[in-house]
Motif scaffolding. Structure first.
Motif, short mmCIF file in Angstrom:
data_model
loop_
_atom_site.label_atom_id
_atom_site.label_comp_id
_atom_site.label_asym_id
_atom_site.label_seq_id
_atom_site.Cartn_x
_atom_site.Cartn_y
_atom_site.Cartn_z
N GLU A 71 0.82 -1.23 0.00
CA GLU A 71 0.00 0.00 0.00
C GLU A 71 0.84 1.26 0.00
O GLU A 71 0.32 2.34 0.24
CB GLU A 71 -0.86 0.05 1.27
CG GLU A 71 -1.93 -1.00 1.37
CD GLU A 71 -2.80 -0.78 2.62
OE1 GLU A 71 -2.26 -0.32 3.64
OE2 GLU A 71 -3.99 -1.05 2.54
N GLU A 72 2.14 1.14 -0.25
CA GLU A 72 3.02 2.30 -0.08
C GLU A 72 2.64 3.42 -1.04
O GLU A 72 2.72 4.60 -0.69
CB GLU A 72 4.48 1.89 -0.30
CG GLU A 72 5.48 2.89 0.24
CD GLU A 72 5.86 3.99 -0.73
OE1 GLU A 72 6.50 4.95 -0.30
OE2 GLU A 72 5.51 3.92 -1.94
N GLU A 73 2.23 3.04 -2.25
CA GLU A 73 1.93 4.05 -3.26
C GLU A 73 0.52 4.62 -3.09
O GLU A 73 0.07 5.42 -3.91
CB GLU A 73 2.09 3.47 -4.67
CG GLU A 73 3.50 2.96 -4.98
CD GLU A 73 4.54 4.06 -5.13
OE1 GLU A 73 4.26 5.21 -4.76
OE2 GLU A 73 5.65 3.75 -5.59
N CYS B 187 15.00 -0.50 1.10
CA CYS B 187 15.52 -0.34 -0.26
C CYS B 187 14.47 0.32 -1.13
O CYS B 187 13.69 -0.35 -1.81
CB CYS B 187 15.94 -1.70 -0.84
SG CYS B 187 16.87 -1.51 -2.38
N ASP B 188 14.41 1.65 -1.08
CA ASP B 188 13.42 2.38 -1.88
C ASP B 188 13.97 3.75 -2.26
O ASP B 188 13.22 4.67 -2.52
CB ASP B 188 12.12 2.51 -1.06
CG ASP B 188 10.93 2.89 -1.92
OD1 ASP B 188 11.00 2.73 -3.15
OD2 ASP B 188 9.93 3.37 -1.36
N THR B 189 15.31 3.87 -2.25
CA THR B 189 15.94 5.16 -2.56
C THR B 189 16.94 4.96 -3.70
O THR B 189 16.92 3.91 -4.36
CB THR B 189 16.66 5.71 -1.31
OG1 THR B 189 17.52 4.69 -0.79
CG2 THR B 189 15.67 6.13 -0.24
N PHE C 100 2.86 19.29 0.27
CA PHE C 100 3.99 19.95 0.92
C PHE C 100 5.02 18.89 1.25
O PHE C 100 4.66 17.84 1.80
CB PHE C 100 3.54 20.63 2.22
CG PHE C 100 2.48 21.68 2.00
CD1 PHE C 100 2.83 23.01 1.89
CD2 PHE C 100 1.14 21.32 1.89
CE1 PHE C 100 1.86 23.98 1.68
CE2 PHE C 100 0.16 22.28 1.67
CZ PHE C 100 0.52 23.61 1.56
N ARG C 101 6.28 19.13 0.93
CA ARG C 101 7.38 18.29 1.43
C ARG C 101 7.91 18.99 2.67
O ARG C 101 8.21 20.19 2.63
CB ARG C 101 8.49 18.16 0.39
CG ARG C 101 8.08 17.50 -0.91
CD ARG C 101 8.10 16.00 -0.84
NE ARG C 101 7.51 15.42 -2.03
CZ ARG C 101 7.32 14.12 -2.23
NH1 ARG C 101 7.67 13.24 -1.30
NH2 ARG C 101 6.78 13.68 -3.33
N LEU C 102 8.01 18.25 3.73
CA LEU C 102 8.33 18.84 5.03
C LEU C 102 9.70 18.39 5.51
O LEU C 102 10.15 17.29 5.18
CB LEU C 102 7.26 18.44 6.05
CG LEU C 102 5.82 18.72 5.61
CD1 LEU C 102 4.84 18.24 6.66
CD2 LEU C 102 5.61 20.21 5.34
N1 BES Z 1 10.31 5.36 -3.78
C1 BES Z 1 9.56 6.55 -3.52
C2 BES Z 1 10.32 7.54 -2.65
C3 BES Z 1 11.44 8.19 -3.42
C4 BES Z 1 11.14 9.23 -4.27
C5 BES Z 1 12.74 7.78 -3.27
C6 BES Z 1 12.15 9.84 -4.98
C7 BES Z 1 13.76 8.37 -4.00
C8 BES Z 1 13.46 9.41 -4.86
C9 BES Z 1 8.27 6.17 -2.81
O1 BES Z 1 7.66 5.03 -3.34
C10 BES Z 1 7.27 7.30 -3.02
O2 BES Z 1 6.94 7.63 -4.12
N2 BES Z 1 6.81 7.88 -1.96
C11 BES Z 1 5.79 8.89 -2.00
C12 BES Z 1 5.19 8.89 -0.63
C13 BES Z 1 4.11 9.87 -0.40
C14 BES Z 1 2.91 9.60 -1.25
C15 BES Z 1 3.72 9.85 1.07
C16 BES Z 1 6.38 10.23 -2.38
O3 BES Z 1 7.55 10.55 -2.03
O4 BES Z 1 5.71 11.01 -3.08
#
Ligand code: BES
Ligand code: ZN
Length: 462
Positions: free
Chosen positions: A159-161, A186-188, A334-336
């Motif tokens: 459900e991460e997305e 491992c998601d970066t 917003f990115r915090l």
């Molecule tokens: N894998 C990404 C996070 C990411 C983004 C890592 C850019 C490295 C570079 C993750 O799956 C993602 O997209 N997260 C969302 C989370 C949000 C909806 C809370 C994001 O960053 O927009």
């Protein structure tokens, strides 16, 4: 350097097994596990089952854990050494607009590009390809040594997305079961081409949807235009006023909790020699567009943002319609960073918009999620051990970097399970995450698996 008798045969095995590992990844990629669209609930479940079966074949005690949303997958295996938990997500983003893909997003293939071989398809980089780098390292270890390198818990989310609605309840309920000495996520990405990295800070997130209503129905702009208020004009003004002319966000109290970089941190980032011209050039841009007095890396890693992600209303179809719309909508996020409080920002944003509305307009808000930024505790010797392992694999010093994206699970592990996290991934800025034609470099996959084998060898020991 790598004459480690435990590690060397595992690395050789990963090299020899690369084609089979790619074939396994392709099978997982073929399952359209789009979590945000309820129509794909069945494929999401299939992807979870696929992982359970694969982990079981590696000797993990693995199961699908159903939740009110999409399932989690949990596997326990190995014994001794450091107890590590590995996290990845097996759900993917929707694929639209489909016509911008050069092939079926769920029919992945390996393509030759001027910059090397890539695996093209939805979820290749975010996050199935990354997740499988770790699984493959485990597989090779098991094949060579008959056991896993240490006590491992594998935890995969579906459900991460789509905002992780089941994650916190699941972590709270299973905190004891998921407890480990350190979480590996491992998601970066890499810092740059062939430059590995450990990500030490993530930005948080607040998502708000705004609807401004003017007249109680759509109107003819000849009959009413001039006398009747237009909510799209009101919305445009409200959105434009969220930033001042220097790029700062104008919401009262927005910068509360935003700390300046320490001198050490600033010097370390300066030492990375980030090539912002190449970074922006890769997407057809040239000028950093954030707060004017900040460096590009600060804009990306240590400063908060306010972005308008979508805006609609009135008539946007073919031809023309002289409509004066009843409603205007926007999605803003917003990115915090630092200690910014998403709930306080939401309250202040709403109050600011309400105060700016003319008498004949009303506004409704819908929230889509909120989570604070997180910073990793790098004092754990595991960070230095992993950095060394990455440096050995890639033959260039691994960088300690920030990430502009949000991975809320890192903060949740700390808050609800009491577990620190280390973020290591092999994605690249041009992977087209969340976009058409997503890809993962074959080199990222191959060296990613090898990197995990080295990191496991280094961390397993204590
Ligand atoms: N894998 C990404 C996070 C990411 C983004 C890592 C850019 C490295 C570079 C993750 O799956 C993602 O997209 N997260 C969302 C989370 C949000 C909806 C809370 C994001 O960053 O927009
Ligand atoms: Zn992801």
């Amino acid at each position: 350097m790598t004459a480690d008798p435990l590690l060397t045969p595992v690395l050789d095995r990963l090299d020899a097994d690369l084609d089979a590992a790619m074939a396994r990844l392709m099978n997982l990629l073929r399952i359209p596990s789009i979590s945000t669209d309820p129509a794909y609930a069945e494929p999401v479940r299939q992807a979870a089952d696929w992982l359970v079966e694969d982990l079981t074949s590696l000797g993990f005690d693995a199961s699908r854990r159903d939740t009110p949303g999409h399932p989690m997958v949990v596997g326990h295996g190995g014994s001794g050494g450091r107890h590590l938990l590995f996290y990845g997500h097996y759900d993917v983003q929707p694929v639209d607009p489909l016509d911008l893909w050069d092939r079926d997003p769920f029919d992945p293939e390996v393509q030759d590009t001027p910059k090397g071989k890539v695996i093209r398809g939805r979820g290749t980089s975010d996050d199935k390809g990354q997740l499988m780098t770790f699984v493959e390292a485990c597989r090779a270890w098991k094949a060579v040594h008959g056991t896993l390198p240490c006590k491992l818990t594998l935890f995969f989310e579906g459900e991460e997305e789509s905002g992780s609605p089941s994650l916190v309840p699941f972590l709270k309920e299973h905190a004891e079961e998921l407890q480990a000495e350190l979480a590996l996520i491992c998601d970066t990405g890499l810092f740059a081409d062939r430059v590995p990295a450990i990500t030490t800070r993530l930005r948080g997130m607040l998502q708000e949807e705004i609807t401004i209503t003017g007249p109680d129905k759509d109107l003819h702009s000849g009959t009413f235009g001039g006398a009747a208020i237009n909510p799209i004009r009101v919305l445009s003004r409200v959105l434009a006023d969220l930033h001042d002319e220097t790029g700062r966000v104008t919401i009262p109290g927005f910068y509360d909790g935003v700390a300046e970089l320490s001198d050490d941190q600033r010097a370390q980032w300066e030492g990375l020699n980030f090539d912002h011209k190449a970074f922006l050039g890769g997407v057809g841009l040239s000028d950093p567009a954030g707060e004017q007095d900040r460096t590009p890396l600060e804009m990306l890693w240590s400063r908060p943002t306010c972005e308008i992600n979508g805006i609609w209303g009135g008539y946007t179809g073919a031809g023309f319609k002289t409509v004066l719309p009843s409603k205007a909508h926007a999605k803003i996020s917003f990115r915090l960073v630092g200690k910014q409080d998403p709930h306080a920002i939401r309250t202040n944003l709403r109050a600011m918009i309400e105060a700016a509305l003319p008498a004949d307009c009303s506004v409704t808000f819908e929230t889509h999620g909120a989570g604070p930024a997180s910073e990793m505790d790098t004092s754990d010797p595991a960070f230095e051990q992993a950095r060394k392992a990455l440096t050995e694999e890639w033959d260039v010093e691994a960088a300690m970097i920030g990430c502009g994206g949000s991975i809320p699970v890192a903060g949740y592990f700390k808050e609800h399970v009491g577990m620190d996290a280390m973020l290591i991934g092999f994605g690249k800025d041009d992977d087209q995450l969340h976009s058409p034609n997503e890809k993962y470099d074959v080199e990222s996959f191959h060296k990613g698996m090898r990197s995990w084998a080295r990191i496991l060898a280094a961390l397993a020991r204590d």
